[in-house]
Each structure stands twice: as C-alpha cells, then as structure tokens.
Design a protein around this motif. Structure first.
Motif, PDB file in Angstrom:
ATOM      1  N   LYS A 100       0.721  -1.343  -0.048  1.00 50.27           N
ATOM      2  CA  LYS A 100       0.006   0.031   0.054  1.00 50.27           C
ATOM      3  C   LYS A 100       0.739   1.465  -0.093  1.00 50.27           C
ATOM      4  N   GLY A 101       1.987   1.133   0.608  1.00 50.23           N
ATOM      5  CA  GLY A 101       2.723   2.427   0.665  1.00 50.23           C
ATOM      6  C   GLY A 101       3.413   2.516  -0.524  1.00 50.23           C
ATOM      7  N   TYR A 102       3.696   1.891  -1.557  1.00 47.65           N
ATOM      8  CA  TYR A 102       4.291   1.907  -2.641  1.00 47.65           C
ATOM      9  C   TYR A 102       3.287   1.962  -3.944  1.00 47.65           C
ATOM     10  N   THR A 103       1.896   1.911  -3.901  1.00 51.21           N
ATOM     11  CA  THR A 103       0.934   1.839  -4.831  1.00 51.21           C
ATOM     12  C   THR A 103      -0.125   2.828  -4.562  1.00 51.21           C
ATOM     13  N   ASN A 104      -0.685   3.219  -5.564  1.00 50.63           N
ATOM     14  CA  ASN A 104      -1.953   3.857  -5.534  1.00 50.63           C
ATOM     15  C   ASN A 104      -3.247   3.782  -6.188  1.00 50.63           C
ATOM     16  N   HIS A 105      -3.040   2.782  -6.988  1.00 51.08           N
ATOM     17  CA  HIS A 105      -4.288   2.165  -7.739  1.00 51.08           C
ATOM     18  C   HIS A 105      -4.413   0.758  -7.809  1.00 51.08           C
ATOM     19  N   GLU A 106      -4.164   0.231  -6.514  1.00 45.16           N
ATOM     20  CA  GLU A 106      -4.145  -1.293  -6.262  1.00 45.16           C
ATOM     21  C   GLU A 106      -5.401  -1.600  -5.281  1.00 45.16           C
ATOM     22  N   LYS A 107      -6.271  -0.625  -5.025  1.00 41.50           N
ATOM     23  CA  LYS A 107      -7.176  -0.721  -3.960  1.00 41.50           C
ATOM     24  C   LYS A 107      -7.994  -2.191  -3.815  1.00 41.50           C
ATOM     25  N   SER A 167      -1.516 -14.169  -4.675  1.00 43.21           N
ATOM     26  CA  SER A 167      -0.976 -14.398  -6.103  1.00 43.21           C
ATOM     27  C   SER A 167      -1.046 -13.329  -7.026  1.00 43.21           C
ATOM     28  N   ARG A 168      -2.429 -12.612  -6.836  1.00 40.55           N
ATOM     29  CA  ARG A 168      -2.578 -11.482  -7.643  1.00 40.55           C
ATOM     30  C   ARG A 168      -1.917 -10.302  -7.024  1.00 40.55           C
ATOM     31  N   LEU A 169      -1.592 -10.127  -5.851  1.00 43.49           N
ATOM     32  CA  LEU A 169      -0.906  -8.984  -4.844  1.00 43.49           C
ATOM     33  C   LEU A 169       0.294  -9.016  -5.672  1.00 43.49           C
ATOM     34  N   ILE A 170       1.060 -10.255  -5.226  1.00 43.50           N
ATOM     35  CA  ILE A 170       2.308 -10.545  -6.192  1.00 43.50           C
ATOM     36  C   ILE A 170       2.531 -10.139  -7.427  1.00 43.50           C
ATOM     37  N   ALA A 171       1.508 -10.505  -8.171  1.00 44.13           N
ATOM     38  CA  ALA A 171       1.511  -9.933  -9.733  1.00 44.13           C
ATOM     39  C   ALA A 171       1.790  -8.577  -9.949  1.00 44.13           C
ATOM     40  N   VAL A 172       0.634  -7.858  -9.399  1.00 45.55           N
ATOM     41  CA  VAL A 172       0.820  -6.241  -9.366  1.00 45.55           C
ATOM     42  C   VAL A 172       1.896  -5.733  -8.791  1.00 45.55           C
ATOM     43  N   SER A 173       2.486  -6.124  -7.821  1.00 43.40           N
ATOM     44  CA  SER A 173       3.677  -5.719  -7.147  1.00 43.40           C
ATOM     45  C   SER A 173       4.754  -5.594  -8.251  1.00 43.40           C
ATOM     46  N   GLU A 174       4.722  -6.578  -9.502  1.00 40.74           N
ATOM     47  CA  GLU A 174       5.828  -6.578 -10.309  1.00 40.74           C
ATOM     48  C   GLU A 174       5.950  -5.138 -11.073  1.00 40.74           C
ATOM     49  N   ASN A 175       4.734  -4.347 -11.111  1.00 41.01           N
ATOM     50  CA  ASN A 175       4.857  -3.123 -11.758  1.00 41.01           C
ATOM     51  C   ASN A 175       5.375  -1.966 -10.928  1.00 41.01           C
ATOM     52  N   LEU A 200       8.862  -0.653  -5.065  1.00 42.09           N
ATOM     53  CA  LEU A 200       8.403  -1.844  -4.092  1.00 42.09           C
ATOM     54  C   LEU A 200       9.341  -2.932  -4.064  1.00 42.09           C
ATOM     55  N   LYS A 201       9.769  -3.335  -5.139  1.00 38.26           N
ATOM     56  CA  LYS A 201      10.342  -4.519  -5.269  1.00 38.26           C
ATOM     57  C   LYS A 201      11.838  -4.408  -4.773  1.00 38.26           C
ATOM     58  N   ALA A 202      12.333  -3.212  -4.869  1.00 39.65           N
ATOM     59  CA  ALA A 202      13.555  -3.025  -4.469  1.00 39.65           C
ATOM     60  C   ALA A 202      13.868  -2.671  -2.703  1.00 39.65           C
ATOM     61  N   SER A 203      12.539  -2.506  -2.131  1.00 38.65           N
ATOM     62  CA  SER A 203      12.338  -2.392  -0.835  1.00 38.65           C
ATOM     63  C   SER A 203      13.099  -3.574   0.121  1.00 38.65           C
ATOM     64  N   THR A 204      14.089  -3.344   1.021  1.00 39.79           N
ATOM     65  CA  THR A 204      14.194  -4.487   1.802  1.00 39.79           C
ATOM     66  C   THR A 204      13.004  -5.008   2.645  1.00 39.79           C
ATOM     67  N   LEU A 205      12.216  -4.237   3.136  1.00 41.11           N
ATOM     68  CA  LEU A 205      10.931  -4.877   3.798  1.00 41.11           C
ATOM     69  C   LEU A 205      10.300  -5.709   3.100  1.00 41.11           C
ATOM     70  N   PRO A 241       1.485 -19.284  -4.262  1.00 41.60           N
ATOM     71  CA  PRO A 241       1.751 -17.896  -4.884  1.00 41.60           C
ATOM     72  C   PRO A 241       3.340 -18.064  -5.328  1.00 41.60           C
ATOM     73  N   THR A 242       3.634 -17.581  -6.601  1.00 41.60           N
ATOM     74  CA  THR A 242       4.866 -17.471  -6.939  1.00 41.60           C
ATOM     75  C   THR A 242       5.611 -16.307  -6.431  1.00 41.60           C
ATOM     76  N   VAL A 243       6.832 -16.485  -5.905  1.00 42.05           N
ATOM     77  CA  VAL A 243       7.662 -15.598  -5.469  1.00 42.05           C
ATOM     78  C   VAL A 243       8.648 -15.314  -6.017  1.00 42.05           C
ATOM     79  N   SER A 244       8.780 -14.230  -6.702  1.00 42.57           N
ATOM     80  CA  SER A 244       9.980 -13.863  -7.548  1.00 42.57           C
ATOM     81  C   SER A 244      10.681 -12.662  -7.055  1.00 42.57           C
ATOM     82  N   PHE A 245      12.021 -12.479  -7.278  1.00 41.36           N
ATOM     83  CA  PHE A 245      12.830 -11.493  -7.026  1.00 41.36           C
ATOM     84  C   PHE A 245      13.434 -10.889  -8.175  1.00 41.36           C
ATOM     85  N   ASP A 246      13.200 -11.510  -9.369  1.00 40.74           N
ATOM     86  CA  ASP A 246      13.476 -11.032 -10.346  1.00 40.74           C
ATOM     87  C   ASP A 246      13.073  -9.244 -10.544  1.00 40.74           C
ATOM     88  N   LYS A 247      14.179  -8.683 -11.148  1.00 37.69           N
ATOM     89  CA  LYS A 247      13.790  -7.119 -11.117  1.00 37.69           C
ATOM     90  C   LYS A 247      14.164  -6.583 -12.692  1.00 37.69           C
TER      91      LYS A 247
END
Length: 213
Positions: free
Chosen positions: A74-81, A125-133, A137-142, A207-213
């Motif tokens: 939520k802290g990194y996205t604005n349109h994924e409510k 799975s859907r949350l992880i998928a949209v996080s790819e965008n 967010l993906k670069a954050s340590t948390l 859920p597929t967890v990927s760290f690819d950037k």
C-alpha cells in the motif's frame, strides 16, 4: 477300594475340559488383538492430530504475514485498492474458520477450510503479480524480507499438507481393515476428512514469489 475310586473321581472333576481351554485361549487372543488394535488406532490418531496442528500452524504463519505485506504494498502503490481489499478480505475469512480436532471427520468443514485458504492463495498471487509493476516496491528491503518469509512459509505449508495427507491415509486405511475396523466400530472411530483431489490440485499451486527485477 472305595477311597481309591473317590480319589479318582475327584481328580477327574478338577480337570478343565478342553472346550473350556479353547474358550479361554480364544478370549485371550481376541483380547490381545483388541488392545493391540486399540493402541495402534490411538497411535495413528495422534499422528493425524500432530500433522493437522502443523498444517494449521503454517497457514497461520502465512496469515500473520498478510497485514505487513498489505501495508508495505500500500505504501508504494496508489491504484491497487481492489487487490489489497481482496487480500484483506481473504485473510479475514481464513481467520474466521477455525477447525478443531473433533471436526476433522466432517468433510464439509475441511472443504470450507481449504476454500478459504485457496482464496487467500489466489489473492496473494494477484498481489504479487501487481507488485511486479512497482520497481521501487520490489527494491525495498522490507518487501524482499516479506517475500522471503512468504516463500519459506509456502514451502512449509506444502510439506505440512503432504504429511497430513499421508497420516490421514494411514489412519483411514487402518480403521477400515481387520482388526482395526472392529475396534473402530466398538469405539465409534470414523474416517477423517481428506483434502479433496480438486482442492488439493488447487492449493498445491503456491503463490509464485519472484525476486527478478
């Protein structure tokens, strides 16, 4: 002469007839089989309880990760409510379904439990998928730490679920076979509910967890 005859009659009277010996032997054998089967049933039942507790613990571990994951995304996205709301609702439903040991023989309860867990898996799975965008967010340590924990938890869920399936098969097979079936009928044991094939195929897709950037 009379004394000898009386002594002989007395000795023959003290002898146990073969039919009684056979009867006693049968009672001893059946008693031994019953107690042996009873103890075996208890052992298998304890395995089921232990494996189910592990399943619940691992699913709870995943549910505990969800609030932090949602807040981080939520802290990194604005349109994924919508996606975030789905995850939150799925997590709430998971928390509302508690299955105790006595309910493991109820297929409907187990089905509801699986469906709730599958709903959370799909939402994650859907949350992880949209996080790819969201590269930030993906670069954050948390986020990376949470993904690592989620991946490990999903693997533990798979292992725990596999052990539960194996113990259920062992328990159900035993109480359906002789002599376990006799003890089961006498003691009121019933087969435990197994993960259904359809649900098992669904929930086995973590859920597929990927760290690819």
């Amino acid at each position: 002469m009379n004394e000898t005859r009386q002594l002989g009659n007395s000795n023959s009277g003290n002898k146990i007839k073969p039919i009684y010996l056979i009867f006693i032997a049968v009672i001893v054998i059946l008693g031994g089989m019953f107690f042996s089967s009873y103890n075996t049933s208890q052992t298998y039942d304890e395995k089921v309880i232990a494996s189910w507790s592990e399943v619940v613990n691992q699913y709870q571990r995943r549910a505990d990760l969800v609030p932090n994951l949602v807040n981080t995304v939520k802290g990194y996205t604005n349109h994924e409510k919508e996606v975030l709301t789905d995850v939150t609702n799925a997590r709430a439903r998971v928390g509302s379904i508690q299955v105790n040991i006595d309910q493991l023989s109820d297929p409907q309860v187990i089905k509801q439990f699986q469906e709730a867990q599958q709903q959370l898996s799909s939402a994650l799975s859907r949350l992880i998928a949209v996080s790819e965008n969201y590269p930030d967010l993906k670069a954050s340590t948390l986020y990376s730490d949470l993904m690592t924990q989620l991946e490990g938890t999903e693997n533990r869920i798979t292992v725990a679920r596999g052990r539960y399936i194996a113990t259920i098969q062992e328990y159900n097979s035993y109480i359906r076979r002789f002599p376990g079936v006799l003890v089961a009928k006498l003691m009121g044991y019933t087969p435990k509910a197994q993960f259904t094939v359809a649900n098992e195929q669904a929930i086995s897709v973590a859920p597929t967890v990927s760290f690819d950037k």
